[in-house]
Enzyme design. Structure first.
Site, PDB file in Angstrom:
ATOM      1  N   CYS A 103      68.120  48.412  54.141  1.00  0.00           N
ATOM      2  CA  CYS A 103      67.105  47.187  54.329  1.00  0.00           C
ATOM      3  C   CYS A 103      65.807  47.894  54.334  1.00  0.00           C
ATOM      4  O   CYS A 103      65.506  49.027  53.838  1.00  0.00           O
ATOM      5  CB  CYS A 103      67.741  46.527  55.615  1.00  0.00           C
ATOM      6  SG  CYS A 103      67.304  47.604  57.096  1.00  0.00           S
ATOM      7  N   ALA A 104      64.880  46.896  54.788  1.00  0.00           N
ATOM      8  CA  ALA A 104      63.371  47.297  54.335  1.00  0.00           C
ATOM      9  C   ALA A 104      63.079  48.566  55.568  1.00  0.00           C
ATOM     10  O   ALA A 104      62.401  49.400  55.275  1.00  0.00           O
ATOM     11  CB  ALA A 104      62.637  46.158  54.761  1.00  0.00           C
TER      12      ALA A 104
END
Length: 375
Positions: free
Chosen positions: A73-74
């Site tokens: 994810c980020a």
């Protein structure tokens, strides 16, 4: 099964060694489509994490049972949550420590060659961003070229191999990433060099690259005087190191050529770009090893993780060097420009010293792929 964290360095080895890895990317679809971890044998499945808040049952058929799974994810938070659910379901799973931000900042040092009078040349491969930086090492001294903003990585590497950084160069005023050149110079007392034709608006002191410089690093000379090579920017400068290596900045890549429009001057600079590529570079030895400041696709990596090719081979295989008609060259270059890099105006202003964003803002400004080449 326990969830383990996988660091960017381990992902990098998987990329370089062309290992298989299944990546479950739980960012939004648009973010995934724009920019993801590239690997020759990687497989992917993208689904936003918020669609998994009620459970992972609907995606179990998409997850391979006998393969290492990496959740991305980020920033890592969402990937930990999803990885834990997969682990409870019996999947061998890891999450990317630090998320895509950590991947964007990771540098893989690769030794690309030795120098004639002793010493080495290292390439720092920023796999997540496509940036390539260099360190020339000779007789206890080092020069850094086209450094990324992670200045400590270069300073620490120099300390580890027992050399002092004495000079720092940027081949041009970068627009796709924040330069670490000035920061390294501040930390080490090194001289910072920048092409003066790119420096009209900078607000800091620098040593001018004006086309007649030769800089001695230990027992090796970086020759600059014959290699003013405008086109990507008006000041773009190429370096020859040890009569063996050609550092092309963003003028020439392995599989493409530089774009001339990041200062809004495509029509004006396309002629300079052609002259640099078709005249200045043609006068150089075919045996020079081209070392660019960026790579575009993962296929450009050699087996050792480096990005490099002989100039003669590029004149044979690089389409951008084989467009004989000048008007056709102009058309190809000006009509095949990718989207502008993320926050490129703010990045240029940062590299000019006009603004000083904090660390988190700098990270945000650099998110996304590099877009320095003509398609």
């Amino acid at each position: 099964m326990a969830v383990r964290e996988m660091h960017a360095s381990e992902v990098a080895r998987n990329v370089i060694e062309k290992k298989e890895l299944f990546i479950l990317d739980v960012r939004n679809e648009a973010d995934f489509s724009d920019w993801k971890i590239e690997g020759k044998k990687f497989k992917y499945y993208n689904i936003p994490y918020f669609e998994l808040l009620d459970g992972i049952e609907n995606i179990m058929g998409k997850i391979p049972e006998n393969s290492q799974v990496l959740v991305v994810c980020a920033k890592e938070g969402s990937s930990i949550m999803v990885a834990e659910m997969l682990s409870e379901a019996g999947i061998d799973v890891a999450y990317l420590k630090g998320g895509m931000k950590a991947w964007s900042e990771y540098l893989e040092p690769v030794k690309v060659g030795k120098l004639k009078n002793g010493g080495e040349l290292y390439q720092f491969v920023r796999l997540g961003k496509g940036c390539l930086s260099y360190m020339v090492v000779s007789n206890g001294e080092a020069a850094v070229i086209d450094a990324t903003r992670m200045a400590d990585k270069f300073v620490n590497f120099a300390q580890e191999i027992g050399v002092n950084i004495t000079n720092v160069f940027d081949t041009h005023l970068h627009a796709d990433h924040i330069s670490g050149g000035r920061k390294i110079a501040e930390l080490t007392g090194a001289t910072y060099w920048l092409p003066s034709k790119d420096a009209d608006e900078v607000v800091f002191e620098y040593e001018a690259l004006d086309g007649d410089n030769e800089v001695l690093i230990g027992n090796s000379t970086i020759k600059i005087h014959a290699l003013y090579s405008p086109g990507h920017t008006i000041g773009s400068t190429s370096f020859i190191v040890d009569d063996a290596y050609l550092l092309t900045g963003d003028i020439l890549f392995i599989d493409s050529i530089g774009r001339p429009d990041l200062a809004g001057m495509a029509e004006d600079w396309v002629g300079d770009l052609r002259e640099s590529l078709y005249t200045r570079y043609r006068d150089l030895s075919d045996e020079l090893l081209v070392l660019p400041a960026h790579f575009m696709i993962i296929e450009e990596l050699n087996t050792d993780g480096s990005v490099a090719e002989k100039l003669g081979a590029l004149f044979t295989n690089n389409h951008g060097l084989n467009i004989e008609d000048e008007s056709e060259f102009r058309r190809v270059v000006t009509e095949n420009l990718p989207p502008q890099p993320n926050a490129y105006k703010e990045i240029r202003e940062t590299n000019m010293g006009k603004i000083t964003p904090d660390e988190e803002k700098q990270r945000e400004m650099e998110i996304g792929p590099n877009r320095c080449a003509v398609k």
